[in-house]
Design a protein around this motif. Structure first.
Motif, mmCIF file in Angstrom:
data_model
loop_
_atom_site.group_PDB
_atom_site.id
_atom_site.type_symbol
_atom_site.label_atom_id
_atom_site.label_comp_id
_atom_site.label_asym_id
_atom_site.label_seq_id
_atom_site.Cartn_x
_atom_site.Cartn_y
_atom_site.Cartn_z
ATOM 1 N N VAL A 1 1.362 -1.842 -0.249
ATOM 2 C CA VAL A 1 0.275 -0.329 -0.349
ATOM 3 C C VAL A 1 0.927 1.264 0.645
ATOM 4 O O VAL A 1 1.827 1.043 0.830
ATOM 5 C CB VAL A 1 -1.011 0.407 1.413
ATOM 6 C CG1 VAL A 1 -1.701 1.352 0.711
ATOM 7 C CG2 VAL A 1 -2.095 -1.550 1.410
ATOM 8 N N GLN A 2 0.685 2.093 -1.345
ATOM 9 C CA GLN A 2 0.693 3.748 -0.084
ATOM 10 C C GLN A 2 1.372 4.601 0.235
ATOM 11 O O GLN A 2 0.538 5.203 1.030
ATOM 12 C CB GLN A 2 -0.152 4.265 -2.139
ATOM 13 C CG GLN A 2 0.725 3.939 -3.324
ATOM 14 C CD GLN A 2 -0.219 3.890 -4.538
ATOM 15 O OE1 GLN A 2 -1.014 5.136 -4.070
ATOM 16 N NE2 GLN A 2 -0.635 3.409 -5.814
ATOM 17 N N THR A 3 1.677 3.683 1.436
ATOM 18 C CA THR A 3 1.772 4.506 3.318
ATOM 19 C C THR A 3 3.237 5.047 3.083
ATOM 20 O O THR A 3 4.175 5.011 2.180
ATOM 21 C CB THR A 3 1.690 4.055 4.389
ATOM 22 O OG1 THR A 3 2.251 2.467 3.975
ATOM 23 C CG2 THR A 3 0.036 3.030 3.929
ATOM 24 N N ASP A 4 3.395 5.896 4.251
ATOM 25 C CA ASP A 4 4.796 6.303 4.632
ATOM 26 C C ASP A 4 5.511 4.971 4.305
ATOM 27 O O ASP A 4 7.108 4.407 4.010
ATOM 28 C CB ASP A 4 5.189 6.978 5.283
ATOM 29 C CG ASP A 4 4.273 7.951 5.599
ATOM 30 O OD1 ASP A 4 4.428 8.312 4.761
ATOM 31 O OD2 ASP A 4 4.193 8.551 6.824
ATOM 32 N N MET A 5 4.914 3.740 5.188
ATOM 33 C CA MET A 5 5.875 1.980 4.934
ATOM 34 C C MET A 5 6.163 1.649 3.715
ATOM 35 O O MET A 5 7.742 1.009 3.213
ATOM 36 C CB MET A 5 5.364 1.059 6.478
ATOM 37 C CG MET A 5 6.332 0.185 6.155
ATOM 38 S SD MET A 5 5.256 -0.684 6.823
ATOM 39 C CE MET A 5 5.382 -0.232 9.254
ATOM 40 N N GLY A 6 4.909 1.851 3.427
ATOM 41 C CA GLY A 6 4.826 1.009 1.664
ATOM 42 C C GLY A 6 5.937 1.331 1.006
ATOM 43 O O GLY A 6 6.073 1.308 -0.564
ATOM 44 N N GLY A 7 5.259 3.020 0.442
ATOM 45 C CA GLY A 7 7.096 4.055 -0.927
ATOM 46 C C GLY A 7 5.673 4.452 -1.823
ATOM 47 O O GLY A 7 4.452 3.321 -1.962
#
Length: 232
Positions: free
Chosen positions: A187-193
């Motif tokens: 997922v496009q999150t801070d963790m996923g990028g």
């Protein structure tokens, strides 16, 4: 305004998947109890308060005193859904030649032990529900068929989480409490990028459908965000 139908507790609710869970659940009529480490800094979370029934409580999942205070605040509150979303990826120092053991312990505490502790501490609240469901955010990196290198701490914490959730599901089945580790996707999150496969909105929409339709027969399965069973 939709009729309030169930109460959901969401950890790590100030950003990413947690924040989107709060948004979509409020819009769907849920009563939401959202937690994060620093509520005073959670401006985006408080901006959602006008769209439904929202309570924000402080919770640092790896701090025993914080957990105690949260459980005390929950008191006699029924809980229909618990989303164990809070988690950490950790620093890059997770390789054979560069491993911070204290980091490893931190990840196990946050990603593995905290979801177990919070689930078991909230069992009295879950037992008040007619249809209690518990999910925990896992990862493809925690599946034993994942052959990537490095990130030992993160991978092992999620693999252990999967087993913890599966075991809880077996033990709690007689009480009709559904427990599943869930793969939210890349997922496009801070963790996923930013280069990840799917948006936060798409991932949470899928998991919302999953929660709506989750059955006791699926309890203990490793499920994906679009509702299919994933290989352990």
């Amino acid at each position: 305004m939709p009729t309030i139908k169930e109460t959901a507790v969401i950890t790590g609710a100030n950003r990413g998947l947690g924040l989107e869970f709060v948004r979509q659940m409020l819009n769907s009529g849920y009563k939401v109890i959202a937690t994060c480490r620093q509520p005073d800094d959670a401006e985006e979370l408080y901006q959602l308060a006008g769209s439904g029934s929202l309570t924000v409580l402080p919770l640092e999942v790896d701090d025993p005193h914080s957990v105690d205070s949260f459980i005390k605040a929950m008191d006699e509150q029924p809980v229909d859904i618990l989303v164990n979303n809070a988690g950490v990826m950790g620093a890059p120092a997770q390789d054979i030649d560069n491993m911070e053991v204290n980091l490893w312990l931190k990840l196990l505490r946050v990603n593995t032990i905290a979801p177990f502790e919070l689930t078991t501490r909230l069992l009295p609240n879950l037992r008040m529900s007619d249809r209690p469901r518990v999910i925990a955010m896992s990862s493809q990196m925690g599946a034993l068929n994942s052959n990537g290198e490095g990130f030992y701490a993160y991978r092992s914490s999620k693999a252990a989480l999967n087993k913890v959730m599966q075991t809880l599901a077996i033990q709690l089945a007689k009480e009709h409490i559904i427990v599943c580790p869930v793969l939210p996707g890349w997922v496009q999150t801070d963790m996923g990028g930013k280069d990840a496969d799917i948006s936060v909105d798409e991932s949470v929409k899928g998991m919302m459908r999953l929660l709506e339709n989750l059955s006791l027969e699926q309890s203990g399965q490793f499920l994906t965000w679009h509702g299919t069973q994933h290989t352990w």
